[in-house]
Design a protein around this motif. Structure first.
Motif, PDB file in Angstrom:
ATOM      1  N   LEU A  72       0.746  -1.096  -0.026  1.00  0.00           N
ATOM      2  CA  LEU A  72      -0.072   0.047   0.056  1.00  0.00           C
ATOM      3  C   LEU A  72       0.811   1.188   0.221  1.00  0.00           C
ATOM      4  CD1 LEU A  72      -3.319  -0.350   2.331  1.00  0.00           C
ATOM      5  CD2 LEU A  72      -3.032  -0.049  -0.314  1.00  0.00           C
ATOM      6  N   GLY A  73       1.879   1.258   0.435  1.00  0.00           N
ATOM      7  CA  GLY A  73       2.928   2.226   0.490  1.00  0.00           C
ATOM      8  C   GLY A  73       3.263   2.731  -0.801  1.00  0.00           C
ATOM      9  N   MET A  74       3.319   1.722  -1.725  1.00  0.00           N
ATOM     10  CA  MET A  74       4.104   2.012  -3.118  1.00  0.00           C
ATOM     11  C   MET A  74       2.795   2.262  -3.957  1.00  0.00           C
ATOM     12  SD  MET A  74       5.287  -0.921  -5.994  1.00  0.00           S
ATOM     13  CE  MET A  74       3.857  -1.790  -5.881  1.00  0.00           C
ATOM     14  N   ALA A  75       1.605   1.619  -3.627  1.00  0.00           N
ATOM     15  CA  ALA A  75       0.172   1.826  -4.087  1.00  0.00           C
ATOM     16  C   ALA A  75      -0.203   3.329  -4.091  1.00  0.00           C
ATOM     17  CB  ALA A  75      -0.709   0.869  -3.974  1.00  0.00           C
ATOM     18  N   VAL A  76      -0.130   3.789  -2.665  1.00  0.00           N
ATOM     19  CA  VAL A  76      -0.461   4.980  -2.351  1.00  0.00           C
ATOM     20  C   VAL A  76       0.477   6.355  -3.062  1.00  0.00           C
ATOM     21  CG1 VAL A  76      -0.720   7.017  -0.675  1.00  0.00           C
ATOM     22  CG2 VAL A  76      -1.672   4.763  -0.390  1.00  0.00           C
ATOM     23  N   GLU A  77       1.676   5.886  -3.287  1.00  0.00           N
ATOM     24  CA  GLU A  77       2.586   7.057  -4.075  1.00  0.00           C
ATOM     25  C   GLU A  77       2.097   7.222  -5.537  1.00  0.00           C
ATOM     26  OE1 GLU A  77       7.519   7.446  -4.874  1.00  0.00           O
ATOM     27  OE2 GLU A  77       6.585   5.888  -3.389  1.00  0.00           O
ATOM     28  N   ARG A  78       1.848   5.914  -6.045  1.00  0.00           N
ATOM     29  CA  ARG A  78       1.286   5.874  -7.540  1.00  0.00           C
ATOM     30  C   ARG A  78       0.228   6.627  -7.665  1.00  0.00           C
ATOM     31  NH1 ARG A  78       0.586   0.558 -11.535  1.00  0.00           N
ATOM     32  NH2 ARG A  78       0.027   1.851 -13.151  1.00  0.00           N
ATOM     33  N   LEU A  79      -0.633   6.667  -6.684  1.00  0.00           N
ATOM     34  CA  LEU A  79      -2.019   7.221  -6.636  1.00  0.00           C
ATOM     35  C   LEU A  79      -2.034   8.572  -6.701  1.00  0.00           C
ATOM     36  CD1 LEU A  79      -4.400   4.977  -4.345  1.00  0.00           C
ATOM     37  CD2 LEU A  79      -4.611   4.990  -6.749  1.00  0.00           C
ATOM     38  N   HIS A  80      -1.138   9.162  -5.794  1.00  0.00           N
ATOM     39  CA  HIS A  80      -0.789  10.522  -5.824  1.00  0.00           C
ATOM     40  C   HIS A  80      -0.132  11.079  -7.038  1.00  0.00           C
ATOM     41  CE1 HIS A  80      -2.251  10.882  -1.519  1.00  0.00           C
ATOM     42  NE2 HIS A  80      -0.924  10.469  -1.058  1.00  0.00           N
ATOM     43  N   HIS A  81       0.739  10.140  -7.404  1.00  0.00           N
ATOM     44  CA  HIS A  81       1.257  10.612  -8.668  1.00  0.00           C
ATOM     45  C   HIS A  81       0.508  10.710  -9.834  1.00  0.00           C
ATOM     46  CE1 HIS A  81       4.595  11.090 -11.693  1.00  0.00           C
ATOM     47  NE2 HIS A  81       4.287  10.354 -12.415  1.00  0.00           N
ATOM     48  N   GLN A  82      -0.664   9.847  -9.868  1.00  0.00           N
ATOM     49  CA  GLN A  82      -1.679   9.943 -10.893  1.00  0.00           C
ATOM     50  C   GLN A  82      -2.587  10.870 -10.733  1.00  0.00           C
ATOM     51  OE1 GLN A  82      -2.147   8.099 -13.836  1.00  0.00           O
ATOM     52  NE2 GLN A  82       0.227   7.439 -13.294  1.00  0.00           N
ATOM     53  N   GLY A  83      -2.542  11.776  -9.737  1.00  0.00           N
ATOM     54  CA  GLY A  83      -3.486  13.056  -9.281  1.00  0.00           C
ATOM     55  C   GLY A  83      -4.295  13.006  -8.549  1.00  0.00           C
ATOM     56  N   MET A  84      -4.395  11.755  -7.791  1.00  0.00           N
ATOM     57  CA  MET A  84      -5.387  11.458  -6.588  1.00  0.00           C
ATOM     58  C   MET A  84      -4.736  12.012  -5.087  1.00  0.00           C
ATOM     59  SD  MET A  84      -6.913   7.825  -7.641  1.00  0.00           S
ATOM     60  CE  MET A  84      -6.361   7.311  -9.319  1.00  0.00           C
ATOM     61  N   SER A  85      -4.830  13.289  -4.983  1.00  0.00           N
ATOM     62  CA  SER A  85      -4.047  13.893  -3.925  1.00  0.00           C
ATOM     63  C   SER A  85      -4.735  13.626  -2.514  1.00  0.00           C
ATOM     64  CB  SER A  85      -3.575  15.467  -4.189  1.00  0.00           C
ATOM     65  OG  SER A  85      -4.834  16.169  -4.313  1.00  0.00           O
ATOM     66  N   THR A  86      -6.224  13.723  -2.900  1.00  0.00           N
ATOM     67  CA  THR A  86      -6.774  13.615  -1.475  1.00  0.00           C
ATOM     68  C   THR A  86      -7.448  12.146  -1.348  1.00  0.00           C
ATOM     69  OG1 THR A  86      -9.042  14.732  -2.524  1.00  0.00           O
ATOM     70  CG2 THR A  86      -7.400  15.954  -1.086  1.00  0.00           C
ATOM     71  N   ILE A  87      -7.241  11.146  -0.501  1.00  0.00           N
ATOM     72  CA  ILE A  87      -7.540   9.844  -0.652  1.00  0.00           C
ATOM     73  C   ILE A  87      -8.244   9.552   0.834  1.00  0.00           C
ATOM     74  CG2 ILE A  87      -6.863   7.449  -0.761  1.00  0.00           C
ATOM     75  CD1 ILE A  87      -4.617   8.296  -2.269  1.00  0.00           C
ATOM     76  N   LEU A  88      -9.567   9.314   0.741  1.00  0.00           N
ATOM     77  CA  LEU A  88     -10.123   9.019   1.898  1.00  0.00           C
ATOM     78  C   LEU A  88     -10.173   7.343   2.015  1.00  0.00           C
ATOM     79  CD1 LEU A  88     -12.334   8.963   4.169  1.00  0.00           C
ATOM     80  CD2 LEU A  88     -14.100   9.040   2.532  1.00  0.00           C
ATOM     81  N   THR A  89      -9.993   6.834   3.139  1.00  0.00           N
ATOM     82  CA  THR A  89     -10.296   5.214   3.344  1.00  0.00           C
ATOM     83  C   THR A  89     -11.141   4.972   4.529  1.00  0.00           C
ATOM     84  OG1 THR A  89      -9.106   3.172   3.954  1.00  0.00           O
ATOM     85  CG2 THR A  89      -8.252   5.151   4.964  1.00  0.00           C
ATOM     86  N   GLU A  90     -12.135   4.141   4.257  1.00  0.00           N
ATOM     87  CA  GLU A  90     -13.290   3.767   5.247  1.00  0.00           C
ATOM     88  C   GLU A  90     -12.951   2.313   5.620  1.00  0.00           C
ATOM     89  OE1 GLU A  90     -17.234   4.516   3.872  1.00  0.00           O
ATOM     90  OE2 GLU A  90     -16.554   6.718   3.211  1.00  0.00           O
ATOM     91  N   GLY A  91     -11.651   1.701   5.496  1.00  0.00           N
ATOM     92  CA  GLY A  91     -11.266   0.552   6.169  1.00  0.00           C
ATOM     93  C   GLY A  91     -11.292  -0.382   5.070  1.00  0.00           C
TER      94      GLY A  91
END
Length: 277
Positions: free
Chosen positions: A184-203
């Protein structure tokens, strides 16, 4: 309780508001919440409702949060508001299975304010709906789930990626985020790089544990419900599962906001490793 100009929604009582960012927010939503709501980006933030004794999930129950909160209006409003602020909503596959007919959009949880949530997204330059991001190590995703049919980004392992690409609807995208487990560390970095700067997690709680282990959870929104759940069964989970932090690692939390409706408290914390605070 004091009400807003919308007679259906009680205004939050603001007990503490620290140095939290503001952002364009429709007037009716800001009036209910008690101010604008914004984030320092990039950010991953979580939202849970918790019993007084720390339970967020009940064994073998769908929509545990609704049971713990008794469908409290403020908790549902805040859930919708936090979804409205997000580029993406990140979930584990277990959370998807526990809510078989749900869509992770603001209007799905609070339809009477759908137009205001849509206006918030327009004001902030967000897509009409947050992107649903699903985490699955084993590839157990129901392709007929309405949230999957509407389109999801699935994070999985090398082993399961090809099978998921073949079985999921064409609205979905599959990313390999690890060989045997999802990083998930790598995945979140990629998501941010793809423009998803605000990510909510509900679990669920295991996803929170993985995000904390990777140092990727920045803020926590926690609704404290005035109810005691008890722990008679091993399936009753706390907010963090699968990650042992103390005493070897301290994740310190700074309290940035406290709001109240009746006997419910709505808490906001900013997280950081103790070594860096």
């Amino acid at each position: 309780p004091t009400t807003s100009s919308n007679p259906l929604v009680a205004r939050f009582e603001v007990l503490l508001e620290g140095a939290v960012p503001a952002a364009p927010t429709p007037a009716d939503l800001a009036e209910i919440y008690g101010g604008e709501i914004g984030f320092e980006t990039p950010v991953v933030y979580s939202n849970f409702v918790e019993s007084l004794d720390g339970v967020v999930a009940l064994e073998a129950r769908q929509s545990s949060g609704s049971v713990i909160s008794s469908h409290q209006d403020g908790d549902r409003f805040l859930m919708a508001l936090l979804r409205a602020c997000a580029d993406a909503v990140l979930l584990g596959a277990g959370t998807l299975r526990a809510t078989p007919n749900h869509r992770w959009t603001p209007e799905a949880i609070y339809p009477s304010l759908a137009a205001s949530f849509a206006e918030l997204r327009r004001m902030r330059g967000l897509a009409p709906e947050p992107r649903l991001v699903l985490v699955t190590r084993h590839g157990d995703i129901d392709p007929s789930h309405p949230a999957v049919q509407a389109g999801a980004l699935v994070l999985t392992t090398t082993t399961n990626a090809d099978r998921l690409r073949a079985t999921l609807p064409g609205t979905c995208e599959v990313w390999v985020a690890g060989a045997d487990a999802v990083d998930l560390g790598m995945a979140v970095e990629r998501l941010h790089h793809q423009g998803m700067s605000t990510i909510l997690t509900e679990g669920g709680p295991h996803v929170i544990g993985e995000l904390l282990s990777a140092g990727r959870l920045n803020e926590v929104f926690l609704t404290l419900a005035p109810v005691v759940a008890g722990r008679g069964g091993s399936g009753r989970l706390g907010m963090v599962e699968g990650a042992a932090l103390l005493p070897d690692r301290t994740v310190a939390a700074g309290l940035t906001s406290v709001r109240r409706q009746e006997d419910f408290l709505f808490l906001r914390y900013r997280l950081g490793d103790a070594e860096t605070r």
